[in-house]
Design a protein around this motif. Structure first.
Motif: not given
Lengths: 481, 116
Positions: A221-224, A243, A245, A247, A267, A276, A278-279, B30, B32-33, B36, B82
């Motif tokens: 979570p929190g990473k892309l 978790g 994100m 793309m 999707w 979730q 994709p962004v 989120n 944190d995201f 970031n 988002l």
């Protein structure tokens, strides 16, 4: 502290790198940042490196549990109370294991169960029960609960077989008894298996391997996470499960935009599992990426399975003749522009890998990971002796071979970005790439790899003698045997 | 994040957005995201883009990093970054006026033969 790590007996080359990537993710190396970021491993006596049994040194039980629970290939991580080559030896070992390590797990208010497991042999139910009863010298005070015990104890036996499971016949009979610290959740695999996926392409990534890739990339979570060859999104699904994100981009607009209908597209593959979305998804060419100037260090990981022309060939913008310079560019009349389908040309592996490394060098954060598959032709003596692509910004941390046929394997490469991208580096990388291309020119070009894999009459470029010297086909495809 | 990559174009950023249809998607919040991403985003481009797409709650100027402690700000940033999706429309190159169509939420950034 040393733990026994028991792996599943599959994808042998992937097991330790997965464990070490997760160890890194869960902070096993935080105390000593200068360390080599690899763990201390030890084999049980007389065991072959491909054995499923390994001892590993980890800083804490929490880290051990986190790694085991997130991994795909760890059957279990155990705190070993005793081991031996016979039940008498085992008893002695368990009795001399410190009481203060055992008693907290034997209290009257706890629940437990003992599981008998074996490698290389089957133990009948009757024998299992008598073996469990044989452990009664351990002062268990708790209540037995088979469904949902607080503590699981494992009695694991390996046989002294001649040659079994394809492993060389050096494995010694060994019995282990220990407390389970954590184990992989393999239930993920039937949930995510491809046959239940709505939208699939011909090269969709197998769920198990996709999870391994996401673990190598340390998705969380929190990473892309970005996939430049997203296709039907099978790799990003695994990253999104952990978790992150996501793309993705692809050059084929039908795949990313249309799919096979309103509820059968990229999707919907995320919706299906409640993940979730994709962004962003876009249609773009990795050979001419549309990023704004100055955009850099935005992705935490890039994971992909580049089109290397074995099962699906890559394409890039510009026609074949156009790039050769034999025709002038075709200027699209204004009234036809909106529906125009631009021509594309074949995208050779060398170019594809260069563009990928260049993109990753620019767009990854420092410490970010690039995880991708790379094809390798196997020679006769079964050794992997290839130069993997290099880049001054990256350090190769893992290469895991998966043998696909007698002729070729794919290798999952994990590279960590260690330095910032500068103009000098761009130049150095180009030189390195040219050298690399020079050395691999034989089979890196269009079509050669495909024929090396599929053409029945194909003779390897450096293959010398006839097939007479070859060993008969081995049952076991491993690196060492 | 995107820009025009036509050969010879220098000022391909930011792409002008032509809106036909915007959809809002529910995305889990989120922090944190968002923290970031905050330093990696071209703030003005994001603020302008979300304004065109009908969301004018973001400050025009680059906010100080201390706003990241404010939940209210993060919610707005989250929504703009988002949850706003350009479903139908186009991204237009500011220098040449070339339209990159956006169809079913997917920007088509592929170049024509004469632009490679």
């Amino acid at each position: 502290m040393w733990y026994l790590c028991v792996f599943y007996h599959r994808l042998l080359d992937y097991r330790k790198p997965e464990f070490e990537s997760l160890a890194d993710l869960f902070g096993a190396f935080d105390d000593d940042p200068s360390s080599s970021h690899s763990l201390e491993w030890k084999l049980p006596q007389h065991h072959h490196p491909d054995s499923p049994f390994h001892f590993v040194n980890l800083p804490s039980e929490d880290i051990a549990r986190n790694i085991a629970n997130r991994s795909i290939l760890v059957k279990g991580v155990y705190e070993i109370w005793g081991e031996g080559s016979s039940y008498e030896e085992l008893k002695e070992a368990i009795n001399s294991y410190p009481e203060d390590r055992k008693l907290p797990y034997l209290t009257p208010d706890s629940t437990f169960r003992i599981i008998v497991d074996s490698f290389g042999k089957a133990i009948s139910f009757k024998d299992q029960t008598s073996r469990i009863q044989g452990m009664s010298y351990i002062p268990f005070k708790g209540r037995v609960d088979l469904r949902n015990p607080e503590h699981k104890f494992w009695l694991i036996e390996t046989d002294d077989y001649e040659s079994n499971n394809g492993l060389p016949p050096i494995v010694d009979k060994r019995i282990f008894f220990g407390r389970e610290v954590g184990a992989a959740d393999r239930k993920l695999l039937p949930t995510y298996q491809l046959k239940s996926r709505t939208y699939l392409g011909p090269t969709a990534m197998d769920a198990e391997v996709a999870f391994l890739m996401a673990n190598q990339a340390q998705a969380m979570p929190g990473k892309l996470v970005y996939d430049p060859f997203v296709g039907t999104g099978s790799i990003l699904v695994a990253a999104a499960h952990f978790g992150a994100m996501t793309m993705g981009a692809d050059i084929d607009i039908r795949v990313v935009r249309d799919g096979r209908g309103p509820d059968c597209n990229v999707w919907s593959n995320f919706k299906q599992y409640g993940l979730q979305m994709p962004v962003s998804l876009l249609r773009a060419d990795n050979n001419l990426p549309p990023w704004r100037p100055g955009l850099k260090e935005i992705f935490d990981a890039i994971i992909c399975d580049p089109p290397y022309g074995v099962r699906a060939g890559g394409r890039k913008s510009g026609g074949r003749k156009l790039l050769k310079g034999t025709v002038d560019p075709y200027t699209v009349p204004d009234n036809l522009r909106s529906g125009h389908i631009p021509s594309t040309a074949a995208y050779s592996l060398a170019e594809c890998v260069h563009d990928l490394l260049d993109l990753a060098a620019k767009m990854l954060v420092t410490g970010g990971r690039l995880v991708y598959f790379y094809p390798v032709l196997r020679d006769n003596n079964d050794t992997l002796d290839v130069d993997f692509p290099k880049h001054p910004c990256f350090k190769l941390v893992a290469s895991c071979e998966q043998i696909l046929s007698y002729r070729y394997s794919r290798v999952l490469l994990t590279m960590v970005k260690i330095g910032a991208y500068t103009d000098e580096i761009e130049e150095a990388a180009r030189v390195q790439h040219l050298e690399f291309r020079e050395n691999h020119v034989k089979w890196m070009e269009e079509g050669n790899l495909h024929s090396a894999v599929f053409d029945p009459d194909f003779v390897g470029f450096d293959e010398v003698d006839s097939k007479s010297g070859k060993d008969p086909k081995k049952k076991y495809r491993g690196k060492y045997v | 994040m995107l820009s025009s990559n036509i050969k010879g174009v220098i000022n391909g950023f930011p792409l002008r957005i032509e809106v036909e249809k915007v959809v809002e998607k529910q995305v889990d919040f989120n922090p944190d995201f968002l923290k970031n991403m905050f330093s990696k985003i071209d703030w003005k481009a994001l603020a302008d883009a979300s304004k065109i797409m009908g969301y004018a709650e973001l400050p025009e100027e680059v906010p100080d990093a201390s706003v990241l402690d404010s939940d209210e700000f993060l919610q707005k940033f989250h929504h703009a970054l988002l949850e706003l999706h350009l479903e139908e429309g186009a991204l237009v190159c500011p220098e040449t006026g070339r339209r990159f169509p956006v169809n079913k939420g997917i920007p088509n950034m592929l170049l024509h033969e004469d632009e490679v």
